[in-house]
Design an enzyme around this catalytic site. Structure first.
Site, PDB file in Angstrom:
ATOM      1  N   LYS A  16     -18.050  -7.939  32.848  1.00  0.00           N
ATOM      2  CA  LYS A  16     -19.048  -7.529  33.731  1.00  0.00           C
ATOM      3  C   LYS A  16     -20.339  -7.736  33.267  1.00  0.00           C
ATOM      4  CE  LYS A  16     -18.046  -3.514  32.027  1.00  0.00           C
ATOM      5  NZ  LYS A  16     -16.740  -3.570  31.003  1.00  0.00           N
ATOM      6  N   GLY A  40     -19.988  -3.616  25.453  1.00  0.00           N
ATOM      7  CA  GLY A  40     -20.094  -4.502  23.932  1.00  0.00           C
ATOM      8  C   GLY A  40     -19.911  -5.552  25.086  1.00  0.00           C
ATOM      9  N   HIS A  41     -21.359  -5.841  25.740  1.00  0.00           N
ATOM     10  CA  HIS A  41     -21.823  -6.583  26.894  1.00  0.00           C
ATOM     11  C   HIS A  41     -22.128  -8.604  26.869  1.00  0.00           C
ATOM     12  CE1 HIS A  41     -22.232  -3.650  29.965  1.00  0.00           C
ATOM     13  NE2 HIS A  41     -21.288  -3.399  29.113  1.00  0.00           N
TER      14      HIS A  41
END
Ligand code: GDP
Ligand code: IMO
Ligand code: MG
Length: 427
Positions: A16, A40-41
């Protein structure tokens, strides 16, 4: 307003952040609307890899508002760490804003989450990130939560704690056998938290949103987790405690549904899941290990190995339905570059009756009786990481994507063939 929501269409970690970062170039405001530091991106820009937990993935661009919305839960210690790390990288944080209505994760939420997970046995284990997410949302809903705005009104906070803390301490000591907190300790912590959040808290959010609507600014909503982890629509109880579905973008941000035009779901070309719960297409074999190794499938937040499996079109179709997806972004297609064949789950079969199920069985207790129905596709055995257009992809990769479109009933608008920004095909 032509605004876009980006959500996970599987069990999280679909990529994402990569998609959000790319779309953020053309947005004015990027909003995280639910979840907390369980997320967690990962964003890879020209020179570095960044990992965000709370801060929206648009923060690497200058002159954007990055808003942490009312539906999120904020653990100020993690927020502070994230802010300090970005400052070290000279990232401009002047656009970072935090809703006064967001909920604060207190240390006792972390204690309870950790204890519940560590002491849970068998099917009682959820496999949470132990970031206090469930207990923070529980307190919010039971009206015992501390909101960002409470940190800035010491008298009201003290009165609130007189009600909340004795109850919390009873719960901590009698139910969990954990240590209680004194009011002084919590007041001191809240004052520290206020200092962390103060430069960013946005009490003027109504004017900001009002002006954004009037001036036709572009808003990008960044979901955390994914449809199948939604507390209402996911594989309950093996879910998170918020609403990652597209509807959460409205309740968690304060923008209405009429502000949203596009809802992009993000799916990997396969599926991963961290934590417990049903996962029909899971591969507990060498093929699963191969996906994990090539795809670097280890949690961004906890480092745990992710469970891996074939693409599940029943799950994807479910996400299209409950989030009104207007298109799908398919990531990590490159992970299949060396595979001889690739499977897609098109339906489930009830092993007891032989019945074929085309819609997602939402009762998790049924899953032990189900098995995936697969169709097999030939791999492309070619490096696709430099492909720039759909037509440049090998025919077998094109066929795989076209079949996914057919099964999901939605267009694939973005194809990701690597972690870098430039490894992306927009259609
Ligand atoms: P998120 O939580 O949905 O934002 O996803 P994560 O950041 O947790 O996990 C996605 C991981 O895959 C990150 O390490 C990304 O850098 C990486 N990634 C994203 N897209 C691609 C892709 O198309 N190919 C490969 N090989 N890696 C990707
Ligand atoms: P992003 O935004 C993958 C999972 C946990 C656990 C369940 C509940 O990076 O996609 P929680 O700590 O939320 O109470 O845990 O949800 N989970 C995630 N899995 N990606 C995430 O976020 C996740 N956030 C929570 O592993 O199964
Ligand atoms: Mg992630």
């Amino acid at each position: 307003m032509e605004n876009t929501v980006v959500i996970g269409a599987q069990w999280g970690d679909e990529g994402k952040a990569k998609i959000t970062d790319l779309l953020a170039q053309n947005a004015d405001i990027i909003i995280r609307y639910q979840g907390g530091c369980n997320a967690g991106h990962t964003v890879v820009n020209e020179d570095k890899t960044f990992k965000f937990h709370l801060i929206p993935s648009g923060i690497l661009y200058k002159n954007k508002i990055c808003f942490i919305g009312a539906g999120t839960v904020i653990y100020p210690e993690v927020l502070n760490e994230e802010i300090e790390n970005l400052k070290k990288e000279n990232i401009d944080l002047s656009g970072l804003k935090i809703s006064p209505l967001a909920s604060i994760t207190m240390p006792y939420h972390i204690d309870i989450d950790g204890y519940s997970e560590d002491s849970a046995k068998g099917s009682a284990k959820i496999g949470t990130t132990k970031k206090g997410i469930g207990p923070t949302y529980t307190d919010k809903v039971s009206r015992h939560g501390i909101k960002v705005q409470d940190l800035f009104d010491t008298d009201a906070l003290a009165k609130k704690l007189d009600i909340i803390l004795p109850l919390k301490n009873k719960e901590l000591t009698l139910v969990y056998g954990l240590k209680p907190y004194s009011k002084e300790d919590i007041m001191d912590l809240c004052s520290k938290y206020a200092q962390i959040i103060k430069p960013y808290v946005c009490f003027e959010w109504q004017k900001l949103f009002h002006d954004a609507i009037k001036q036709n600014k572009k808003v990008l909503f960044e979901g955390a987790q994914g449809v199948m982890l939604d507390v209402d629509w996911g594989t309950y109880p093996y879910v998170t405690s918020s609403n990652p579905v597209a509807g959460g973008a409205c309740t968690g941000s304060g923008f209405g549904p009429n502000m949203i035009k596009e809802v992009i779901g993000v799916s990997k070309a396969y599926i991963t899941r961290v934590g417990e719960g049903p996962f029909a297409t899971e591969l507990k074999d060498a093929t699963g290990d191969k996906i994990r190794n090539i795809g670097h499938e280890f949690g961004t937040t906890t480092g745990r190995p992710r469970r891996t499996g074939w693409f599940d079109a029943v799950v994807a179709k479910y996400g299209v339905l409950v989030s009104g997806l207007t298109s799908m972004a398919v990531t990590k297609l490159d992970v299949f570059d060396t595979f001889d064949e690739i499977k897609i789950c098109t339906a489930y079969k009830d092993k007891r009756s032989g019945e074929i199920l085309e819609y997602y069985p939402t009762n998790v207790n049924l899953h032990e009786f189900l098995e995936p129905v697969y169709e097999t596709h030939a791999g492309w055995k070619t490096d696709i990481t430099q492909a720039k257009t759909f037509e440049e992809l090998p025919v077998n990769a094109q066929k795989y994507l076209q079949r996914l479109e057919e099964l999901m009933g939605v267009r694939i608008s973005v194809i990701s063939v690597g972690a870098d920004r430039h490894q992306t095909i927009f259609r």
